[in-house]
Design a protein around this motif. Sequence first.
Motif: not given
Length: 87
Positions: A36-54
């Motif tokens: 779960p640390y890999v799965q949710h960590g990647l999702n959180l990182a992805g969300s934060l990076l996409l937020t920067v773009s948005l």
Amino acid sequence: MILPIGETLANLCGFAGMACIVIAYAYGTGNSAPNPYVQHGLNLAGSLLLTVSLLVNLNPASLVLEGFWAAIALYGLVKAARQGRRA
């Protein structure tokens, strides 16, 4: 534009975020017991990076979606930590 960074950097963040989320989805789908640390960590990182773009290329609906995505990922990380599941 809300963030004072260039569009190229914002787009790179967006693509990196998209890659994180797709990798997390594939990881979760391809493993019978994903970490779960890999799965949710990647999702959180992805969300934060996409937020920067948005925040540079404003899309309010997608920005709200990323807020929910980040909240769910944080919930998953907290839940995993409380359960004491280790890598």
